[in-house]
Design a protein around this motif. Structure first.
Motif, PDB file in Angstrom:
ATOM      1  N   ALA A   1       0.842  -1.194   0.000  1.00  0.00           N
ATOM      2  CA  ALA A   1       0.000   0.000   0.000  1.00  0.00           C
ATOM      3  C   ALA A   1       0.880   1.246   0.000  1.00  0.00           C
ATOM      4  CB  ALA A   1      -0.902  -0.005   1.232  1.00  0.00           C
ATOM      5  N   SER A   2       0.437   2.240  -0.731  1.00  0.00           N
ATOM      6  CA  SER A   2       1.173   3.498  -0.792  1.00  0.00           C
ATOM      7  C   SER A   2       0.290   4.616  -0.264  1.00  0.00           C
ATOM      8  CB  SER A   2       1.592   3.800  -2.235  1.00  0.00           C
ATOM      9  OG  SER A   2       2.187   5.088  -2.325  1.00  0.00           O
ATOM     10  N   LYS A   3       0.870   5.504   0.485  1.00  0.00           N
ATOM     11  CA  LYS A   3       0.116   6.624   1.052  1.00  0.00           C
ATOM     12  C   LYS A   3      -0.016   7.793   0.084  1.00  0.00           C
ATOM     13  CE  LYS A   3       4.311   8.525   3.155  1.00  0.00           C
ATOM     14  NZ  LYS A   3       5.014   8.870   4.393  1.00  0.00           N
ATOM     15  N   TRP A   4       0.854   7.811  -0.958  1.00  0.00           N
ATOM     16  CA  TRP A   4       0.927   9.005  -1.798  1.00  0.00           C
ATOM     17  C   TRP A   4      -0.295   9.248  -2.670  1.00  0.00           C
ATOM     18  CZ3 TRP A   4       4.142  12.031   0.295  1.00  0.00           C
ATOM     19  CH2 TRP A   4       5.304  11.544   0.889  1.00  0.00           C
ATOM     20  N   PRO A   5      -0.968   8.228  -3.198  1.00  0.00           N
ATOM     21  CA  PRO A   5      -2.205   8.502  -3.946  1.00  0.00           C
ATOM     22  C   PRO A   5      -3.260   9.213  -3.115  1.00  0.00           C
ATOM     23  CG  PRO A   5      -1.425   6.295  -4.424  1.00  0.00           C
ATOM     24  CD  PRO A   5      -0.581   6.813  -3.287  1.00  0.00           C
ATOM     25  N   PHE A   6      -3.224   8.990  -1.805  1.00  0.00           N
ATOM     26  CA  PHE A   6      -4.170   9.671  -0.918  1.00  0.00           C
ATOM     27  C   PHE A   6      -3.952  11.185  -0.979  1.00  0.00           C
ATOM     28  CE2 PHE A   6      -5.119  11.485   3.286  1.00  0.00           C
ATOM     29  CZ  PHE A   6      -6.467  11.185   3.368  1.00  0.00           C
ATOM     30  N   PHE A   7      -2.685  11.615  -0.987  1.00  0.00           N
ATOM     31  CA  PHE A   7      -2.378  13.038  -1.077  1.00  0.00           C
ATOM     32  C   PHE A   7      -2.893  13.615  -2.400  1.00  0.00           C
ATOM     33  CE2 PHE A   7       0.463  11.695   2.213  1.00  0.00           C
ATOM     34  CZ  PHE A   7       0.709  12.816   2.983  1.00  0.00           C
TER      35      PHE A   7
END
Length: 259
Positions: free
Chosen positions: A13-19
């Motif tokens: 999971a990556s947090k960056w797409p959320f930003f």
């Protein structure tokens, strides 16, 4: 007894797409606040936050990719597919310009201002031709020699030439606008700014691609074994250069012909 192994695909999971997602959401709210609700200050603040979150998310996601993922080489193919879609957009504007030129042939010559210079179009063409060579050299240097330092210099030269193109072109627009050759003055004005403006917006996108490529080269994230980003940026830049030839022939040569 033989045992058949079952492969398990591991997803991280990556947090960056959320930003990026939050940035996109805030952009729509900012747009609505500024134009619909007339909350200009709130709209500007939200737009600034949206821009920061989007850029932060894009940079973080890209950095994460180059640190963890293997390069599959799909980026170049993706760029080519994107170019095909852009050809459709340019083709629509070319068709509209040519149709207007034929429909208003008798009055067209009265719309041509003195400031539209084929000489300037030639200078801009030479600049982009030179930039096509420098980006090709960057790609060749990286792929064949593996020299990221030299490749970085060639990309920088391309970036400088692209900036020069934009500065000269915008300066030309300013002078033409002051002469009364505006977007709404007549069909030639509308077509001229639509074509050259669309093209310049693509040049600016290409410049952002050059900045990204320079960052990857300077940080060592792109090298001889991971050249896909530079390949994609190079293909896009050659497309932009080719489109300029058609834009110049249409907006300047065909546009100023007294027939």
């Amino acid at each position: 007894m033989a045992h058949t192994g079952v492969g398990h695909h591991h997803e991280e999971a990556s947090k960056w797409p959320f930003f990026i997602g939050i940035g996109g959401l805030l952009f729509t709210i900012a747009f609505t606040a500024y134009f619909a609700w007339k909350w200009q200050l709130v709209g500007l603040i939200l737009f600034g936050v949206s821009l920061i979150l989007t850029l932060l998310g894009a940079a973080g996601w890209a950095n994460e990719h180059f640190e963890k993922d293997k390069e599959l080489g799909f980026g170049y193919m993706g760029t080519l597919l994107f170019i095909i879609s852009e050809i459709v957009i340019f083709g629509t504007l070319f068709a509209a310009f040519w149709t207007a030129r034929a429909t208003h042939a008798h009055e067209w010559k009265n719309w041509v201002p003195e400031g539209v210079s084929i000489g300037m179009a030639a200078i801009l063409t030479l600049i982009l031709w030179a930039s096509s060579y420098t980006i090709w050299k960057a790609e060749e240097t990286l792929e064949k020699e593996g020299d990221t330092g030299k490749a970085l210099k060639w990309v920088f030269f391309t970036f400088v030439l692209g900036i020069l193109f934009v500065v000269l072109h915008v300066n030309e627009w300013i002078h033409l606008w002051r002469e009364g050759f505006t977007l709404s003055a007549h069909m030639y004005g509308t077509g001229f700014y639509a074509l050259t403006g669309l093209h310049t917006s693509h040049v600016i996108v290409g410049l952002l691609g050059h900045l990204y490529s320079m960052w990857l080269l300077a940080t060592g994230k792109m090298n001889q074994h991971r050249p896909t980003v530079l390949q994609g940026v190079s293909a896009y830049w050659h497309f932009v250069d080719l489109m300029w030839l058609l834009v110049a022939l249409t907006a300047y040569v065909l546009g100023t012909m007294g027939i």
